[in-house]
Design an enzyme around this catalytic site. Structure first.
Site, PDB file in Angstrom:
ATOM      1  N   HIS A   1       0.811  -1.307   0.011  1.00  0.00           N
ATOM      2  CA  HIS A   1      -0.188  -0.229   0.025  1.00  0.00           C
ATOM      3  C   HIS A   1       0.925   1.275  -0.055  1.00  0.00           C
ATOM      4  O   HIS A   1       0.292   2.408  -0.212  1.00  0.00           O
ATOM      5  CB  HIS A   1      -0.844  -0.070   1.143  1.00  0.00           C
ATOM      6  CG  HIS A   1      -0.417   0.348   2.511  1.00  0.00           C
ATOM      7  ND1 HIS A   1       0.009  -0.721   3.396  1.00  0.00           N
ATOM      8  CD2 HIS A   1      -0.526   1.450   3.036  1.00  0.00           C
ATOM      9  CE1 HIS A   1       0.513   0.132   4.354  1.00  0.00           C
ATOM     10  NE2 HIS A   1       0.167   1.289   4.440  1.00  0.00           N
TER      11      HIS A   1
ATOM     12  N   HIS B   1       7.635  -2.512   2.474  1.00  0.00           N
ATOM     13  CA  HIS B   1       7.413  -0.960   2.566  1.00  0.00           C
ATOM     14  C   HIS B   1       8.814  -0.068   2.378  1.00  0.00           C
ATOM     15  O   HIS B   1       9.042   0.759   1.751  1.00  0.00           O
ATOM     16  CB  HIS B   1       6.620  -0.453   3.902  1.00  0.00           C
ATOM     17  CG  HIS B   1       5.281  -0.767   3.839  1.00  0.00           C
ATOM     18  ND1 HIS B   1       4.454  -1.450   2.968  1.00  0.00           N
ATOM     19  CD2 HIS B   1       4.642  -1.245   5.030  1.00  0.00           C
ATOM     20  CE1 HIS B   1       3.388  -2.027   3.538  1.00  0.00           C
ATOM     21  NE2 HIS B   1       3.759  -2.114   4.993  1.00  0.00           N
TER      22      HIS B   1
ATOM     23  N   LYS C   1       7.208   0.893  16.403  1.00  0.00           N
ATOM     24  CA  LYS C   1       6.053   1.282  16.984  1.00  0.00           C
ATOM     25  C   LYS C   1       6.172   1.917  18.277  1.00  0.00           C
ATOM     26  O   LYS C   1       7.296   1.814  18.708  1.00  0.00           O
ATOM     27  CB  LYS C   1       5.148  -0.047  17.046  1.00  0.00           C
ATOM     28  CG  LYS C   1       4.927  -0.701  15.695  1.00  0.00           C
ATOM     29  CD  LYS C   1       3.559  -1.335  15.718  1.00  0.00           C
ATOM     30  CE  LYS C   1       3.249  -2.076  14.298  1.00  0.00           C
ATOM     31  NZ  LYS C   1       2.700  -1.159  13.358  1.00  0.00           N
TER      32      LYS C   1
HETATM   33  C1  BG6 Z   1       1.440  -2.218   7.400  1.00  0.00           C
HETATM   34  C2  BG6 Z   1       1.607  -3.086   8.829  1.00  0.00           C
HETATM   35  O1  BG6 Z   1       1.456  -2.973   6.224  1.00  0.00           O
HETATM   36  O2  BG6 Z   1       1.845  -0.882   7.531  1.00  0.00           O
HETATM   37  C3  BG6 Z   1       1.360  -2.251  10.024  1.00  0.00           C
HETATM   38  O3  BG6 Z   1       1.285  -4.230   8.904  1.00  0.00           O
HETATM   39  C4  BG6 Z   1       1.756  -0.822   9.674  1.00  0.00           C
HETATM   40  O4  BG6 Z   1       1.897  -2.743  11.173  1.00  0.00           O
HETATM   41  C5  BG6 Z   1       1.329   0.016   8.611  1.00  0.00           C
HETATM   42  O5  BG6 Z   1       1.080  -0.062  11.184  1.00  0.00           O
HETATM   43  C6  BG6 Z   1       1.942   1.402   8.178  1.00  0.00           C
HETATM   44  O6  BG6 Z   1       1.214   1.825   7.455  1.00  0.00           O
HETATM   45  P1  BG6 Z   1       0.889   3.343   7.239  1.00  0.00           P
HETATM   46  O7  BG6 Z   1       0.300   3.792   5.884  1.00  0.00           O
HETATM   47  O8  BG6 Z   1       0.286   3.842   8.245  1.00  0.00           O
HETATM   48  O9  BG6 Z   1       2.452   3.956   7.315  1.00  0.00           O
END
Ligand code: BG6
Length: 511
Positions: free
Chosen positions: A200, A262, A362
């Site tokens: 994402h 990511h 986190k």
């Molecule tokens: C997800 C993880 O893919 O991405 C989560 O599983 C994380 O643990 C999240 O909190 C972070 O996404 P964003 O868009 O909030 O940076």
């Protein structure tokens, strides 16, 4: 060949029957349905999109649609309409809700797939997307059954070609062997061009903008290499803890959850070579190459170049915040990391000798996802013997969230008779130039899948190269399990600072 992203994006997506496996899950409620609503609002999907929830619970079509509506109204208002300023439009939602139906079925039961085939006949829309918003253990099971029931076969209907596609969420595998096994399983029953592996982060505007900035402005290329760049820092800091995902997180940890996907996507955007065309094959080919160029550390190197942390209980603003080990469904002696910092090297012509420092955690002090590119000092100490003989290095900060934009940090002379400098910022904030519609980040990805554009999705080799690069850390840590504690609300363990200090560098201040 993948299609090109240079197309005009104002076209309505092709008619599609969209099956949401795991229809009662959080992803569907929090992100996918709000994104589908936003696409409808923006006129990018028409009234020939049929949404079909698939899950094991019994619920009628109307109740399923109502449940989604209630959720979007109450809980996801901020995603659909920032701060609830723009309430759900009843006519718009009403139009969408009419096309929401539900199939009750077990993912492992062949009759579920027979019901899906019947549904496709009844919508009259033979294009189908199967979105796996399920627990990862179902990915290969659902794929096998989609294959054996003939649902992945594409063809022609009354002279019109129709498509069959699957969207797969992360985590895609748990390590390199499991990711390879999942790819092998998928590719037995469908072709690579039917597979849309989601990350994402690639739906975020600023992430896509990295490529546009680098490759549509002549300026950047002249200094985008190891002659001028000293090192790169990539940060994804979150303030949230593991929330309700304790059991998932216990077997996952920060490395698997954030790095091969990511953070490596961000690294690839910064480090890849210019693709020959802005199309799926060329872009993903360059990404696979650069992720594949990450140096595989030996066990000792992996330990020396990584730091694992875990948040401990703290009192913040008068409120007590639980430590990771006190979270629901977490072992009281867990050594799962909620923070990781890594140093990786990209062994290619452009980046040799330039460290990439990655960190994610986190329960840190602020939410901040950014890339900081630090430049080498000016070649000659022009101002020696003055107060500015040691000036801070220049850097470019690309902020992904929360405030999207780009800032160059430069030195400027302070007014006055003495020679003294101060850091100033030359910047661009997205919100100052563009009116941003409220969005979840999934809109572009869902739209692109229906439009058949795989550019922003991960190809098999992208995923496997990502796991290959983190595998040395996984293996080394399995033999040496330990984590350093940091207090909730602080920015990771002290050892993370030492990782950079050993190279004479410091982390960019968060926030
Ligand atoms: C997800 C993880 O893919 O991405 C989560 O599983 C994380 O643990 C999240 O909190 C972070 O996404 P964003 O868009 O909030 O940076």
């Amino acid at each position: 060949m993948g299609s090109s992203r240079s197309k005009q994006k104002a076209k309505v997506a092709p008619s599609t029957t969209l099956f949401l496996f795991g229809a009662h899950g959080d992803l569907v409620k929090r992100l996918l349905m709000p994104a589908l609503y936003n696409l409808t609002r923006d006129g990018l999907i028409g009234d020939d999109l049929h949404i079909v929830g698939v899950d094991h619970n019994a619920i009628s079509d109307a109740d399923f649609a109502r449940k989604l509506e209630d959720f979007i109204r109450q809980e996801a208002a901020g995603k659909v309409a920032e701060g609830g300023k723009e309430p759900l439009d009843p006519a718009l939602w009403g139009g969408l809700a009419k096309r929401i139906t539900y199939i009750q079925g077990d993912f492992l039961d062949d009759s579920t797939y027979a019901d899906i085939a019947t549904k496709i006949e009844s919508t009259g829309t033979r294009n189908a997307v199967f979105y796996m918003a399920t627990a990862p253990r179902f990915f290969s099971e659902v794929a096998k059954r989609l294959g054996s029931s003939g649902l992945m076969v594409e063809g022609e209907d009354e002279g019109q070609e129709y498509f069959r596609r699957v969207v797969i969420e992360k985590p895609f595998g748990h390590d390199l062997p499991s990711a390879v096994a999942l790819n092998t399983c998928l590719l037995k029953v469908m072709s690579e061009k039917q597979i849309y592996r989601i990350d994402h982060y690639l739906g975020k505007e600023t992430v896509q903008n990295i490529l546009v900035s680098r490759f549509s402005n002549g300026l950047f290329e002249s200094f985008w290499n190891n002659h001028y760049i000293d090192h790169v820092q990539i940060t994804a800091a979150e303030t949230v803890g593991v929330e309700t995902r304790g059991s998932f997180y216990e077997t996952t940890g920060a490395l698997r959850d954030m790095v091969p996907n990511h953070l490596f996507q961000l690294l690839a955007m910064v480090a890849m070579e210019p693709p020959a065309a802005f199309g799926a094959d060329a872009v993903r080919g360059e990404k696979a190459k650069v992720i594949g160029a990450i140096r595989p550390w030996s066990e000792m190197e992996a330990l020396a170049n990584s730091v694992r942390g875990q948040y401990a209980e703290n009192t913040l603003g008068g409120k007590s915040v639980a430590g990771y080990r006190e979270e629901d469904r977490v072992a009281p002696d867990s050594t799962t990391e909620t923070y990781v910092a890594l140093k990786v090297m990209v062994d290619n012509w452009r980046w040799v000798g330039v460290p990439f420092y990655l960190r994610t955690g986190k329960r840190m002090s602020v939410r901040d996802t950014e890339i900081a590119i630090y430049f080498k000092p000016a070649p000659y100490a022009q101002f020696r013997d003055t107060d500015v003989d040691h000036v801070a290095p220049n850097f470019l900060r690309i902020q992904i969230q929360p405030d999207e934009g780009m800032w160059f940090d430069l030195q400027a002379k302070k007014p006055g008779p003495t020679l003294d400098t101060q850091s100033i910022e030359l910047g661009f904030a997205y919100k100052d130039f563009f009116e941003m519609q409220p969005s979840t980040g999934y809109e572009t990805l869902i739209y692109d899948c229906m439009a058949g554009d795989q550019t922003l999705f991960q190809r098999a080799d992208n995923i496997e190269n990502g796991w290959r690069a983190v595998q040395p850390f996984i293996d080394a840590w399995a033999k040496h399990p330990s984590v350093e504690m940091y207090k909730a609300g602080e920015d990771g363990p002290a050892a993370a600072n030492e990782l950079l200090a050993l190279d004479g560098r410091r982390w960019q201040q968060l926030g």
